[in-house]
Design an enzyme around this catalytic site. Structure first.
Site, PDB file in Angstrom:
ATOM      1  N   CYS A  85     -34.287 -13.822 -14.406  1.00 26.71           N
ATOM      2  CA  CYS A  85     -35.547 -13.867 -15.395  1.00 26.71           C
ATOM      3  C   CYS A  85     -36.300 -14.931 -14.706  1.00 26.71           C
ATOM      4  O   CYS A  85     -37.703 -14.825 -14.673  1.00 26.71           O
ATOM      5  CB  CYS A  85     -35.125 -14.393 -16.616  1.00 26.71           C
ATOM      6  SG  CYS A  85     -34.174 -15.897 -16.734  1.00 26.71           S
TER       7      CYS A  85
ATOM      8  N   GLU B 229     -34.839 -16.454 -24.995  1.00 21.74           N
ATOM      9  CA  GLU B 229     -35.096 -16.572 -23.507  1.00 21.74           C
ATOM     10  C   GLU B 229     -35.531 -15.549 -23.171  1.00 21.74           C
ATOM     11  O   GLU B 229     -34.699 -14.481 -22.793  1.00 21.74           O
ATOM     12  CB  GLU B 229     -34.128 -17.418 -22.665  1.00 21.74           C
ATOM     13  CG  GLU B 229     -34.382 -18.053 -21.589  1.00 21.74           C
ATOM     14  CD  GLU B 229     -34.124 -17.140 -20.239  1.00 21.74           C
ATOM     15  OE1 GLU B 229     -35.081 -16.468 -19.729  1.00 21.74           O
ATOM     16  OE2 GLU B 229     -32.959 -17.174 -19.764  1.00 21.74           O
TER      17      GLU B 229
ATOM     18  N   GLU C  62     -43.001  -7.254 -15.482  1.00 25.09           N
ATOM     19  CA  GLU C  62     -41.449  -7.746 -14.720  1.00 25.09           C
ATOM     20  C   GLU C  62     -40.769  -6.524 -14.273  1.00 25.09           C
ATOM     21  O   GLU C  62     -40.588  -5.618 -14.767  1.00 25.09           O
ATOM     22  CB  GLU C  62     -40.867  -8.598 -15.853  1.00 25.09           C
ATOM     23  CG  GLU C  62     -39.347  -9.309 -15.229  1.00 25.09           C
ATOM     24  CD  GLU C  62     -38.857  -9.857 -16.437  1.00 25.09           C
ATOM     25  OE1 GLU C  62     -38.012 -10.908 -16.068  1.00 25.09           O
ATOM     26  OE2 GLU C  62     -38.749  -9.511 -17.407  1.00 25.09           O
TER      27      GLU C  62
END
Length: 489
Positions: free
Chosen positions: A284, A250, A385
Site C-alpha cells: 500500500c 488503512e 492505485e
C-alpha cells in the site's frame, strides 16, 4: 494432497466446516495447495457472540496489564519456534520471496514483544486534586474487535492488528483475506498453545461480502480495523453506522518519491527500485510515482530502467529470486489491464509490461518489472492505485512543482524526498500530505511509530502507542476525597 483448513472458534478448531469451500492457490505454480471453508453469516455471528461472551465475562479484559503482557510474550516465543514454518507458508500462499517473508515474520514477532513491553510500562493518569476532587484518566478495552486483513501481508498485517487489540484487553475476531489464510492459521496455532483464555481470539475464514460485511454490520462488534482498498473501506464505514462502532481504516496509496537534482543519484535509484518493486509492488505504501527534477531526469531514467530490467523474477523459494509472483491470476490480469491503459494513454513503456512465461514460469503469475515514462498527471496510471510492479516517472522543475505534483492525488499514505540538502528535504517532506514519510530512504519503518495516512488513505493510526489507543476507550473517573452535602439546593 491439498490441506483442509479449519476455523478457530471458542478455543476449538472447527471441523464441521460449511459445504462451500475455497481453493487456496500457490501463485508461483498455479497449484491448489489447500481448501478453506467459506463461513456463512450465521457462523460469523456465532463467533461474534463467543467473543462478546468472553469479553463480558472478563476472562481476558479483567487481566492485569502484566498478565496480558506475559501471554503476548508466550505467543511471540511460540512464533519464534515456528518461524521457519511461517516463512515457508507465506512464500507458498502469497508468492513473495523468502527474504520478504523472513522480514515479515521477524517484524510480526517483534510486534507482539513491543506491545508486551508497552503494557509493562503503561500507567493511568492522575490529575492534581482540585477542591477535594481527584480525577483519574484510565484506558479500557472497547469490547469486541473485528479485524479484517488483506492478502499482501497476510502474516504481518494480522499481527499488526491482533497484538494491540489483545494488549488492550479486547476479545477479537480475525478475518484474513480469503486467498491467503494460511499464516494467520499458523499464528492461531501459536496462540492456542498459550494461557490466552478460550474464546478470546476467534478466526473466521470466508469472503468479504459475507464474513466482512457481517462483522462490519454487527451491533455486537465495538471496533472494526480494516486494511485494504479504499472502495471496500468506504463500504465498511457505511456498514458500521448501525451501532456507530469505531472504525480504523488503512487504505490505498499512490505515493510520491521525489528525487531532487542534488540527490546522490545511485542511492536514489537504489531506494526507488526498492520502493516500488519490493513485494512485487503489492504494498500500500509503494513509491509508485517517482518525481525527478529536470536536470537529472534522463540520467535517472536510464539508470533506473537498466537496473529494473536486471531484477530476477521467480518463485519466492528460489535463492536467486529478487521479486516473486503476483498473488493471483485475477490480480495479474488487473495489472495487465492498467499497463494496456497506460500505453493507450500515450505513456512511454520503458521497461517490462508483459506476463512472464519462460524458464518454467508459465504456470505461475509472474510479471516483468514495468516502468512508464513521459507521463502526465491526468493519466489513469498516474492517478489510480495499480498495486503491482508498475511505476510512473514524472518530471518536475522547481521545489514548488514537486510539492504540487506530489499532493495532486486523492491519496496520502506515504512519500519520500531524496536530496543532499537536509534543510530542503525536511522542508519539502513536511509539505507532502502523507502519514508515512522518508528522507533519503524508503519503506523502512519501526513498529514503535504510528502507521496510517491522510485523505482517502484512511482513518486512524496503527502501530506505536497510537495503535494501542485504537482499541481502547478513554474514561475519566472523578473521586470526591471529602464527601459531604453540597448545599446546592
Amino acid at each position: 494432497m491439498k490441506q483442509q483448513l479449519r476455523q478457530y472458534i471458542n478455543g476449538q478448531w472447527v471441523d464441521d466446516a460449511p459445504v462451500e469451500k475455497k481453493d487456496i492457490i500457490n501463485p508461483a505454480t498455479g497449484e491448489v495447495i489447500a481448501e478453506a471453508p467459506r463461513a456463512s453469516a450465521e457462523q460469523t455471528e456465532e463467533a461474534i457472540r463467543t467473543a462478546k461472551e468472553t469479553f463480558e465475562a472478563g476472562v481476558w479484559a479483567d487481566k492485569t496489564r502484566q498478565e496480558r503482557a506475559e501471554v503476548l510474550l508466550q505467543i511471540a516465543d511460540n512464533m519464534q519456534d515456528q518461524i521457519d514454518a511461517l516463512i515457508a507458508l507465506e512464500v507458498e500462499n502469497n508468492g513473495k520471496t523468502t527474504a520478504d517473508a523472513q522480514a515479515d515474520a521477524e517484524d510480526a514477532i517483534n510486534t507482539f514483544r513491543y506491545y508486551a513491553s508497552l503494557l509493562q510500562t503503561a500507567t493511568d493518569q492522575s490529575l492534581e486534586p482540585m477542591d477535594d476532587m481527584q480525577t483519574l484518566i484510565v484506558k479500557e478495552p472497547m469490547g469486541v474487535a473485528g479485524l479484517i486483513v488483506p492478502w499482501n501481508f497476510p502474516l504481518l498485517m494480522s499481527v499488526w492488528k491482533i497484538a494491540p487489540a489483545l494488549a488492550a484487553g479486547n476479545s477479537i475476531l480475525l478475518k484474513p483475506a480469503e486467498i491467503t489464510p494460511m499464516t494467520a492459521i499458523k499464528v492461531f496455532e501459536c496462540m492456542d498453545q498459550t494461557d490466552l483464555p478460550k474464546g478470546v481470539a476467534n478466526l473466521i475464514l470466508g469472503s468479504g461480502s459475507v464474513v466482512g460485511q457481517t462483522i462490519a454490520e454487527s451491533d455486537d462488534v465495538d471496533v472494526v480495523s480494516f486494511t485494504g482498498s479504499t472502495g471496500v473501506g468506504r463500504g465498511i464505514m457505511q456498514a458500521a453506522t448501525g451501532n456507530l462502532k469505531k472504525v480504523s481504516l488503512e487504505l490505498g496509496g499512490k505515493s510520491p518519491n521525489i528525487i531532487f537534482a542534488d540527490a546522490d543519484i545511485d542511492t536514489a535509484v537504489d531506494y526507488a527500485l526498492f520502493g516500488i518493486f519490493m513485494g512485487a509492488g503489492q504494498v500500500c505504501s509503494s513509491g509508485s510515482r517517482i518525481l525527478v527534477q529536470d536536470d537529472i531526469y534522463d540520467t535517472f531514467v536510464e539508470k533506473f530502467v537498466a537496473q529494473a530490467k536486471e531484477i530476477k523474477v521467480g518463485p519466492g523459494d528460489h535463492p536467486t529470486s529478487q521479486m516473486g509472483a503476483i498473488v493471483s491470476e485475477e490480480h495479474l490480469n488487473s495489472i495487465l489491464e492498467y499497463i494496456h491503459i497506460g500505453k493507450e494513454e500515450g505513456a512511454v513503456l520503458a521497461a517490462g509490461g508483459a506476463r512472464m512465461t519462460k524458464d518454467g514460469l508459465d504456470k505461475g503469475f509472474f510479471l516483468e518489472p514495468t516502468v512508464f515514462t513521459d507521463v502526465t498527471s491526468d493519466m489513469r496510471i498516474v492517478r489510480e492505485e495499480i498495486f503491482g510492479p508498475v511505476v510512473v516517472i514524472q518530471r518536475f522543475h522547481t521545489e514548488a512543482d514537486a510539492i504540487a505534483i506530489a499532493n495532486d492525488t486523492d491519496y496520502g499514505l506515504a512519500g519520500a524526498v531524496f536530496s543532499e540538502d537536509q534543510n530542503k528535504a525536511l522542508r519539502v517532506i513536511k509539505k507532502v500530505r502523507a502519514g508515512i514519510t522518508w528522507v533519503n530512504s524508503y519503506h523502512l519503518t519501526d513498529v514503535q511509530a504510528p502507521w496510517g495516512g491522510y485523505k482517502q488513505s484512511g482513518i486512524g493510526r496503527g502501530l506505536g502507542p497510537q495503535g494501542l489507543d485504537e482499541y481502547q476507550e478513554v474514561k475519566q473517573i472523578n473521586m470526591n476525597l471529602n464527601p459531604k452535602p453540597m448545599g446546592w439546593f
